[in-house]
Design a protein around this motif. Structure first.
Motif, PDB file in Angstrom:
ATOM      1  N   ARG A  18      -2.228 -12.337   3.462  1.00 52.30           N
ATOM      2  CA  ARG A  18      -2.757 -11.296   2.580  1.00 52.30           C
ATOM      3  C   ARG A  18      -2.819  -9.988   3.358  1.00 52.30           C
ATOM      4  O   ARG A  18      -3.252  -9.952   4.505  1.00 52.30           O
ATOM      5  CB  ARG A  18      -4.144 -11.665   2.076  1.00 52.30           C
ATOM      6  N   ALA A  19      -2.376  -8.941   2.707  1.00 50.80           N
ATOM      7  CA  ALA A  19      -2.414  -7.609   3.316  1.00 50.80           C
ATOM      8  C   ALA A  19      -2.564  -6.591   2.199  1.00 50.80           C
ATOM      9  O   ALA A  19      -2.141  -6.820   1.070  1.00 50.80           O
ATOM     10  CB  ALA A  19      -1.123  -7.343   4.091  1.00 50.80           C
ATOM     11  N   SER A  20      -3.165  -5.471   2.545  1.00 51.56           N
ATOM     12  CA  SER A  20      -3.294  -4.401   1.545  1.00 51.56           C
ATOM     13  C   SER A  20      -1.913  -3.789   1.326  1.00 51.56           C
ATOM     14  O   SER A  20      -0.993  -3.960   2.127  1.00 51.56           O
ATOM     15  CB  SER A  20      -4.276  -3.344   2.038  1.00 51.56           C
ATOM     16  N   ALA A  22      -1.168  -0.735   1.606  1.00 49.62           N
ATOM     17  CA  ALA A  22      -0.911   0.227   2.687  1.00 49.62           C
ATOM     18  C   ALA A  22      -0.431  -0.493   3.961  1.00 49.62           C
ATOM     19  O   ALA A  22       0.493  -0.029   4.633  1.00 49.62           O
ATOM     20  CB  ALA A  22      -2.177   1.028   2.990  1.00 49.62           C
ATOM     21  N   GLU A  23      -1.048  -1.650   4.274  1.00 39.46           N
ATOM     22  CA  GLU A  23      -0.618  -2.405   5.457  1.00 39.46           C
ATOM     23  C   GLU A  23       0.823  -2.886   5.302  1.00 39.46           C
ATOM     24  O   GLU A  23       1.640  -2.740   6.201  1.00 39.46           O
ATOM     25  CB  GLU A  23      -1.522  -3.634   5.669  1.00 39.46           C
ATOM     26  N   ARG A  24       1.101  -3.439   4.133  1.00 35.83           N
ATOM     27  CA  ARG A  24       2.453  -3.945   3.888  1.00 35.83           C
ATOM     28  C   ARG A  24       3.476  -2.818   3.993  1.00 35.83           C
ATOM     29  O   ARG A  24       4.529  -2.977   4.602  1.00 35.83           O
ATOM     30  CB  ARG A  24       2.528  -4.626   2.527  1.00 35.83           C
ATOM     31  N   ARG A  26       3.213  -0.045   5.683  1.00 39.71           N
ATOM     32  CA  ARG A  26       3.312   0.367   7.090  1.00 39.71           C
ATOM     33  C   ARG A  26       4.171  -0.631   7.872  1.00 39.71           C
ATOM     34  O   ARG A  26       5.031  -0.248   8.652  1.00 39.71           O
ATOM     35  CB  ARG A  26       1.916   0.496   7.695  1.00 39.71           C
ATOM     36  N   TRP A  27       3.963  -1.927   7.636  1.00 37.41           N
ATOM     37  CA  TRP A  27       4.734  -2.953   8.343  1.00 37.41           C
ATOM     38  C   TRP A  27       6.211  -2.909   7.944  1.00 37.41           C
ATOM     39  O   TRP A  27       7.086  -3.057   8.779  1.00 37.41           O
ATOM     40  CB  TRP A  27       4.169  -4.340   8.054  1.00 37.41           C
ATOM     41  N   GLN A  28       6.454  -2.699   6.664  1.00 35.91           N
ATOM     42  CA  GLN A  28       7.842  -2.622   6.213  1.00 35.91           C
ATOM     43  C   GLN A  28       8.545  -1.401   6.813  1.00 35.91           C
ATOM     44  O   GLN A  28       9.707  -1.477   7.197  1.00 35.91           O
ATOM     45  CB  GLN A  28       7.917  -2.589   4.690  1.00 35.91           C
ATOM     46  N   ILE A  42       7.091  -9.758  12.017  1.00 39.36           N
ATOM     47  CA  ILE A  42       5.853 -10.533  12.138  1.00 39.36           C
ATOM     48  C   ILE A  42       6.023 -11.655  13.154  1.00 39.36           C
ATOM     49  O   ILE A  42       5.169 -11.863  14.019  1.00 39.36           O
ATOM     50  CB  ILE A  42       5.422 -11.067  10.755  1.00 39.36           C
ATOM     51  N   SER A  45       6.095 -10.136  16.627  1.00 36.42           N
ATOM     52  CA  SER A  45       4.780  -9.621  17.007  1.00 36.42           C
ATOM     53  C   SER A  45       3.826 -10.749  17.357  1.00 36.42           C
ATOM     54  O   SER A  45       3.106 -10.692  18.353  1.00 36.42           O
ATOM     55  CB  SER A  45       4.182  -8.783  15.880  1.00 36.42           C
TER      56      SER A  45
END
Length: 120
Positions: A18-20, A22-24, A26-28, A42, A45
């Motif tokens: 689960r991620a917000s 905004a997090e998703r 940023r990660w993408q 992921i 990391s």
């Protein structure tokens, strides 16, 4: 046996995270900037490894590829003849290798940039 190299690899398993939004996002964006998938970002990391940006190979002119393939075919024919121990005189072999070297030199000269790009 877990260390048996002949054993079939275990099928991939899904891991839900689960991620917000905004997090998703940023990660993408980070994955895209590194030239990897979000999954690879992921896994890397979490594995403690450092990511390296993937470089795209430079575009190559199709005519250059065709010419290099032709030269490679000539080299393969010489190697096949040598491996089959067909009678090829040393003079004929040396002559053909010199011709190939000249062709490669001409290709290199024709496809070398006049001025290298500046690094910034």
């Amino acid at each position: 046996m877990a260390d048996d190299p002949s054993a079939a690899p275990e099928p991939a398993r899904w891991i839900k995270l689960r991620a917000s939004a905004a997090e998703r996002a940023r990660w993408q964006a980070l994955a895209a900037s590194r030239g990897v998938s979000l999954s690879e970002l992921i896994r890397t990391s979490l594995g403690g490894l450092r990511l390296r940006a993937r470089r795209e190979p430079p575009p190559v002119a199709p005519e250059l590829l065709r010419e290099l393939a032709r030269i490679g075919n000539n080299l393969n024919q010489l190697a096949r003849a040598a491996n089959r121990q067909e009678p090829v005189t040393a003079t004929a072999l040396l002559s053909r290798l010199i011709e190939i070297d000249r062709e490669l030199g001409a290709l290199r000269a024709a496809h070398t940039r006049a001025d290298p790009p500046e690094r910034g």
